[in-house]
Design a protein around this motif. Structure first.
Motif, PDB file in Angstrom:
ATOM      1  N   LYS A 134       1.544  30.143  20.878  1.00  0.00           N
ATOM      2  CA  LYS A 134       1.328  31.325  21.049  1.00  0.00           C
ATOM      3  C   LYS A 134       1.118  31.503  22.699  1.00  0.00           C
ATOM      4  CE  LYS A 134      -1.382  34.215  18.798  1.00  0.00           C
ATOM      5  NZ  LYS A 134      -0.631  35.436  18.632  1.00  0.00           N
ATOM      6  N   GLU A 135       0.306  30.628  23.356  1.00  0.00           N
ATOM      7  CA  GLU A 135       0.054  30.674  24.577  1.00  0.00           C
ATOM      8  C   GLU A 135       1.249  30.491  25.579  1.00  0.00           C
ATOM      9  OE1 GLU A 135      -2.428  27.103  25.494  1.00  0.00           O
ATOM     10  OE2 GLU A 135      -4.175  28.204  24.648  1.00  0.00           O
ATOM     11  N   VAL A 136       2.303  29.995  24.956  1.00  0.00           N
ATOM     12  CA  VAL A 136       3.717  29.653  25.709  1.00  0.00           C
ATOM     13  C   VAL A 136       4.729  30.630  25.148  1.00  0.00           C
ATOM     14  CG1 VAL A 136       3.273  27.626  26.631  1.00  0.00           C
ATOM     15  CG2 VAL A 136       4.442  27.827  24.537  1.00  0.00           C
ATOM     16  N   GLY A 137       4.440  32.011  24.435  1.00  0.00           N
ATOM     17  CA  GLY A 137       5.289  32.809  24.357  1.00  0.00           C
ATOM     18  C   GLY A 137       5.603  32.930  22.761  1.00  0.00           C
ATOM     19  N   ALA A 384       4.482  20.707  20.452  1.00  0.00           N
ATOM     20  CA  ALA A 384       3.850  21.156  21.650  1.00  0.00           C
ATOM     21  C   ALA A 384       4.860  20.696  22.824  1.00  0.00           C
ATOM     22  CB  ALA A 384       2.392  20.737  21.743  1.00  0.00           C
ATOM     23  N   LYS A 385       5.087  19.449  22.834  1.00  0.00           N
ATOM     24  CA  LYS A 385       5.968  18.950  23.770  1.00  0.00           C
ATOM     25  C   LYS A 385       7.557  19.895  23.928  1.00  0.00           C
ATOM     26  CE  LYS A 385       7.316  15.984  27.225  1.00  0.00           C
ATOM     27  NZ  LYS A 385       7.552  14.586  26.617  1.00  0.00           N
ATOM     28  N   LEU A 386       8.087  19.792  22.904  1.00  0.00           N
ATOM     29  CA  LEU A 386       9.476  20.765  22.880  1.00  0.00           C
ATOM     30  C   LEU A 386       9.230  22.172  23.362  1.00  0.00           C
ATOM     31  CD1 LEU A 386      10.571  19.534  19.285  1.00  0.00           C
ATOM     32  CD2 LEU A 386      11.335  18.729  21.462  1.00  0.00           C
ATOM     33  N   ALA A 387       7.945  22.616  23.010  1.00  0.00           N
ATOM     34  CA  ALA A 387       7.692  24.051  23.194  1.00  0.00           C
ATOM     35  C   ALA A 387       7.329  24.279  24.621  1.00  0.00           C
ATOM     36  CB  ALA A 387       6.874  24.744  22.256  1.00  0.00           C
ATOM     37  N   GLY A 388       6.920  23.365  25.237  1.00  0.00           N
ATOM     38  CA  GLY A 388       6.306  23.234  26.734  1.00  0.00           C
ATOM     39  C   GLY A 388       4.785  23.867  26.574  1.00  0.00           C
ATOM     40  N   ALA A 389       4.175  23.404  25.426  1.00  0.00           N
ATOM     41  CA  ALA A 389       2.791  23.818  25.402  1.00  0.00           C
ATOM     42  C   ALA A 389       1.813  22.717  25.726  1.00  0.00           C
ATOM     43  CB  ALA A 389       2.511  24.408  23.813  1.00  0.00           C
ATOM     44  N   ARG A 390       0.625  23.135  25.906  1.00  0.00           N
ATOM     45  CA  ARG A 390      -0.366  22.036  26.240  1.00  0.00           C
ATOM     46  C   ARG A 390      -0.964  21.424  25.047  1.00  0.00           C
ATOM     47  NH1 ARG A 390      -5.787  23.631  25.208  1.00  0.00           N
ATOM     48  NH2 ARG A 390      -5.912  25.701  24.637  1.00  0.00           N
ATOM     49  N   ARG A 395     -10.785  17.071  23.315  1.00  0.00           N
ATOM     50  CA  ARG A 395     -11.014  16.284  21.878  1.00  0.00           C
ATOM     51  C   ARG A 395     -10.057  15.235  21.462  1.00  0.00           C
ATOM     52  NH1 ARG A 395     -11.300  21.675  18.960  1.00  0.00           N
ATOM     53  NH2 ARG A 395     -11.566  22.331  21.193  1.00  0.00           N
ATOM     54  N   PRO A 396     -10.225  14.315  20.663  1.00  0.00           N
ATOM     55  CA  PRO A 396      -9.357  13.512  20.213  1.00  0.00           C
ATOM     56  C   PRO A 396      -8.259  13.863  19.473  1.00  0.00           C
ATOM     57  CG  PRO A 396     -11.703  12.669  19.591  1.00  0.00           C
ATOM     58  CD  PRO A 396     -11.910  14.040  20.001  1.00  0.00           C
ATOM     59  N   ILE A 397      -7.058  13.698  19.608  1.00  0.00           N
ATOM     60  CA  ILE A 397      -5.758  13.935  19.146  1.00  0.00           C
ATOM     61  C   ILE A 397      -5.299  12.808  18.671  1.00  0.00           C
ATOM     62  CG2 ILE A 397      -3.315  14.922  19.316  1.00  0.00           C
ATOM     63  CD1 ILE A 397      -5.872  17.138  19.578  1.00  0.00           C
ATOM     64  N   ASP A 398      -5.107  12.497  17.180  1.00  0.00           N
ATOM     65  CA  ASP A 398      -4.842  11.359  16.809  1.00  0.00           C
ATOM     66  C   ASP A 398      -3.176  11.012  16.799  1.00  0.00           C
ATOM     67  OD1 ASP A 398      -7.301   9.941  15.647  1.00  0.00           O
ATOM     68  OD2 ASP A 398      -7.554  12.080  14.962  1.00  0.00           O
ATOM     69  N   GLY A 399      -2.372  12.203  16.753  1.00  0.00           N
ATOM     70  CA  GLY A 399      -0.954  12.121  16.626  1.00  0.00           C
ATOM     71  C   GLY A 399      -0.578  11.929  18.423  1.00  0.00           C
ATOM     72  N   THR A 400       0.753  11.692  18.225  1.00  0.00           N
ATOM     73  CA  THR A 400       1.394  11.621  19.536  1.00  0.00           C
ATOM     74  C   THR A 400       2.993  12.273  19.262  1.00  0.00           C
ATOM     75  OG1 THR A 400       2.214   9.798  20.957  1.00  0.00           O
ATOM     76  CG2 THR A 400       2.707   9.568  18.756  1.00  0.00           C
ATOM     77  N   ASP A 401       3.410  12.307  20.627  1.00  0.00           N
ATOM     78  CA  ASP A 401       4.655  13.032  20.559  1.00  0.00           C
ATOM     79  C   ASP A 401       5.745  11.928  20.029  1.00  0.00           C
ATOM     80  OD1 ASP A 401       7.316  13.960  21.161  1.00  0.00           O
ATOM     81  OD2 ASP A 401       7.033  13.694  23.317  1.00  0.00           O
ATOM     82  N   ALA A 402       5.986  12.196  18.873  1.00  0.00           N
ATOM     83  CA  ALA A 402       6.996  11.090  17.935  1.00  0.00           C
ATOM     84  C   ALA A 402       8.354  11.629  17.737  1.00  0.00           C
ATOM     85  CB  ALA A 402       6.211  11.018  16.774  1.00  0.00           C
ATOM     86  N   PHE A 403       8.819  12.519  18.629  1.00  0.00           N
ATOM     87  CA  PHE A 403      10.306  13.113  18.566  1.00  0.00           C
ATOM     88  C   PHE A 403      11.276  11.854  18.139  1.00  0.00           C
ATOM     89  CE2 PHE A 403      14.388  14.841  19.530  1.00  0.00           C
ATOM     90  CZ  PHE A 403      14.261  16.050  18.831  1.00  0.00           C
ATOM     91  N   GLY A 404      10.783  10.768  19.070  1.00  0.00           N
ATOM     92  CA  GLY A 404      11.958   9.700  19.045  1.00  0.00           C
ATOM     93  C   GLY A 404      12.193   9.248  17.739  1.00  0.00           C
ATOM     94  N   ALA A 405      11.114   9.461  16.710  1.00  0.00           N
ATOM     95  CA  ALA A 405      11.153   9.071  15.357  1.00  0.00           C
ATOM     96  C   ALA A 405      12.465   9.799  14.327  1.00  0.00           C
ATOM     97  CB  ALA A 405      10.077   9.403  14.530  1.00  0.00           C
ATOM     98  N   PHE A 406      12.783  10.811  15.049  1.00  0.00           N
ATOM     99  CA  PHE A 406      13.751  11.616  14.610  1.00  0.00           C
ATOM    100  C   PHE A 406      15.328  11.130  15.111  1.00  0.00           C
ATOM    101  CE2 PHE A 406      10.807  15.521  14.473  1.00  0.00           C
ATOM    102  CZ  PHE A 406      10.308  15.139  13.111  1.00  0.00           C
ATOM    103  N   LEU A 407      15.067  10.391  16.210  1.00  0.00           N
ATOM    104  CA  LEU A 407      16.276   9.852  16.723  1.00  0.00           C
ATOM    105  C   LEU A 407      16.499   8.364  16.396  1.00  0.00           C
ATOM    106  CD1 LEU A 407      16.114  11.455  20.311  1.00  0.00           C
ATOM    107  CD2 LEU A 407      17.221  12.402  18.240  1.00  0.00           C
ATOM    108  N   ASN A 408      15.506   7.759  15.650  1.00  0.00           N
ATOM    109  CA  ASN A 408      15.365   6.564  15.305  1.00  0.00           C
ATOM    110  C   ASN A 408      15.238   5.513  16.314  1.00  0.00           C
ATOM    111  OD1 ASN A 408      15.212   4.222  13.110  1.00  0.00           O
ATOM    112  ND2 ASN A 408      17.443   4.010  13.542  1.00  0.00           N
TER     113      ASN A 408
END
Length: 526
Positions: A134-137, A384-390, A395-408
């Motif tokens: 929502k912060e990025v529209g 968030a990365k795809l949308a340009g959001a922060r 705080r700890p974020i356990d996940g990562t930008d894993a879009f590469g997984a969709f591309l193998n």
């Protein structure tokens, strides 16, 4: 940084060399500028997460099920990527759903079990994916099973409090009324009364209506569609159940695997057609939603991700004395993890490795099959990365930008994925407490002291199970090479001691980090 070095032939004149260099550099500058403009001008995608409930890794035709017909999801997989290593962030629903929203292991948020246990509810201090979008529209909407707070309670957070502009949601699933004509929906916090139709169709149709009539067409949108199906109770339309009404289905079903468990010793074959029919009904509703997106001209600029909140329900629960725990709803649970070990609640693969199919035309090549891991904690940083959001940094974020997984393709991950069995559950023999993935290895951990020993020592505590979790550490372990042993049949703890000794402190430290951040329900203020 020099990306390209150009060497002139020794017999070339300086003027020719300089001219060639100038031409090349101009071309490179034009290409670089063009690529930058294309990247900056690329439209941010609409995003839909279609989340099923208790759907097993082996429940779809595209994942090898020999019985269940899922033609729409089969086609969807051909148009995008079929994930072979997709995981829910937890082995039961509430923790899994919390992680999708926060990008954090749900134990950090206090989801040691499903919402309501020990007073567990989503806290307003959590930062959620829809809030960031929502912060990025973006406009945001939620449809279906929430299971992170009691929506009927004025003291607990609502769906809209946590970043969704619009919601049509139920606190849990369809237990009270069944999936046909459910009566527990809340629309933007207000009860709707009975809604005619089936749960999955109601939310899919409302999602389509919101897209077509209620949102701002100039803004990208994000939505979660969370079905009740195929969680029990189930009651599919007759035409779907009849697809599986015959002796040949029963014969094929005899070979179905249930993560190492056997079905109860009674004839419940009449229920098979209802479970299988429910999965096909869900497939049909999903297919109609995809057809709607195409009709509205939204197919190409919408990332759609189909997955499940955890593994399939076990067909039988055992009592503490070893006898079966009577629970007729499980008689209708015919979900399968395929070749995987364990099912819902198990930290073994069958509890959290789930179907995962994603489509984004022009960005995810059609027909891709990926064996790269994507975990439920990855939704927030990836989207968030795809949308340009922060992404929150406080705080700890356990996940990562894993879009590469969709591309193998490979990508970087700082924190190993970790899955927990939420609380003590004596009705399931052979269950463990946690699993951590590290490369090709999975380390299984069990807390010490054991629940049985702790329980004997703390007979006066009203919050014994939380006390146990908040004071214990993993002390016994199993080790599996998940690449070579998908069914986790061979414990390597004795034969690969170097790997074991390397992974144990990583698991213990990560567990302590997660454990100590989570609230101590019943003892400390929320």
């Amino acid at each position: 940084m020099n990306l390209l070095k150009i060497h002139s032939p020794k017999n070339s004149s300086n003027g020719i060399s300089q001219l060639l260099l100038l031409v090349v550099l101009c071309c490179l500058s034009t290409v670089s500028s063009s690529a930058q403009q294309k990247s900056e001008g690329a439209p941010r995608p609409n995003v839909i997460i279609f989340l099923t409930d208790d759907l097993g890794y082996g429940d779809l035709a595209s994942y090898g099920n020999p019985i269940i017909k899922t033609p729409n999801l089969d086609q969807f997989a051909k148009e995008g990527v079929r994930m072979l290593d997709m995981h829910s962030a937890a082995t039961v629903c509430s923790p899994s759903r919390a992680s999708i929203l926060t990008g954090r292991n749900a134990y950090r948020s206090g989801y040691y079990a499903i919402a309501g246990f020990f007073g567990t509810t989503l806290q307003k201090y959590e930062v959620t994916l829809p809030q960031l979008l929502k912060e990025v529209g973006y406009e945001t909407a939620f449809f279906g099973k929430w299971h992170l707070s009691k929506l009927e309670s004025p003291t607990e957070v609502s769906v809209n409090d946590m970043g969704f502009d619009y919601s049509l949601a139920t606190s849990v699933n369809a237990f009270q009324t069944g999936p046909k004509n459910p009566a527990k929906f809340m629309r933007n916090g207000q009860p709707t009364g009975v809604l005619e139709g089936w749960y999955v169709d109601i939310i899919s149709n409302d999602a389509a209506d919101w897209i077509a009539t209620k949102r701002d067409d100039d803004k990208p949108f994000f939505m979660i569609i969370a079905t009740n199906e195929p969680h029990t109770p189930i009651d599919p339309p007759t035409n779907f159940a009849q697809l599986y009404d015959g002796p040949e289905v029963i014969k094929k079903a005899e070979a179905t695997k249930y993560g190492g468990y056997s079905r109860p010793d009674k004839d419940i074959s009449a229920f098979q057609k209802e479970y299988y029919g429910t999965v096909t009904q869900m497939d049909d509703s999903f297919g109609r939603l995809m057809a709607f997106l195409e009709k509205e001209g939204l197919k190409d600029n919408t990332l759609v991700i189909f997955t499940s909140d955890n593994g399939p329900e076990v067909p039988v629960i055992f009592g503490e004395s070893g006898g079966e725990w009577e629970d007729n709803s499980r008689d209708k649970s015919f979900g399968t993890p395929g070749e995987l070990r364990g099912m819902k609640r198990f930290p073994y693969e069958g509890g959290h490795r789930v179907p995962g199919i994603a489509r984004w035309p022009g960005h995810i090549p059609a027909g891709t099959v990926s064996d790269q891991l994507f975990n439920g904690t990855d939704f927030l940083p990836t989207i968030a990365k795809l949308a340009g959001a922060r992404v929150p940094e406080d705080r700890p974020i356990d996940g990562t930008d894993a879009f590469g997984a969709f591309l193998n393709t490979d990508y970087e991950r700082a924190i190993p994925p970790m899955w927990f069995f939420p609380v003590n559950y004596p009705h399931l023999p052979g269950i463990s407490n946690m699993a951590m993935r590290y490369g090709d290895y999975v380390l299984i951990g069990n807390l010490g002291p054991t629940w049985e020993d702790f329980n004997k020592q703390m007979t006066d505590s009203k919050t014994k199970q939380v006390d146990w979790l908040k004071t214990s550490v993993p002390t016994t372990f199993e080790l599996y090479n998940i690449k070579n042993d998908l069914a986790q049949t061979t414990d390597l703890a004795q034969t690969e001691s170097d790997t074991l000794m390397m992974l144990i402190p990583k698991m213990q430290q990560l567990w302590l980090d997660i454990r100590d951040e989570g609230p101590w329900w019943g003892r400390l203020p929320n």
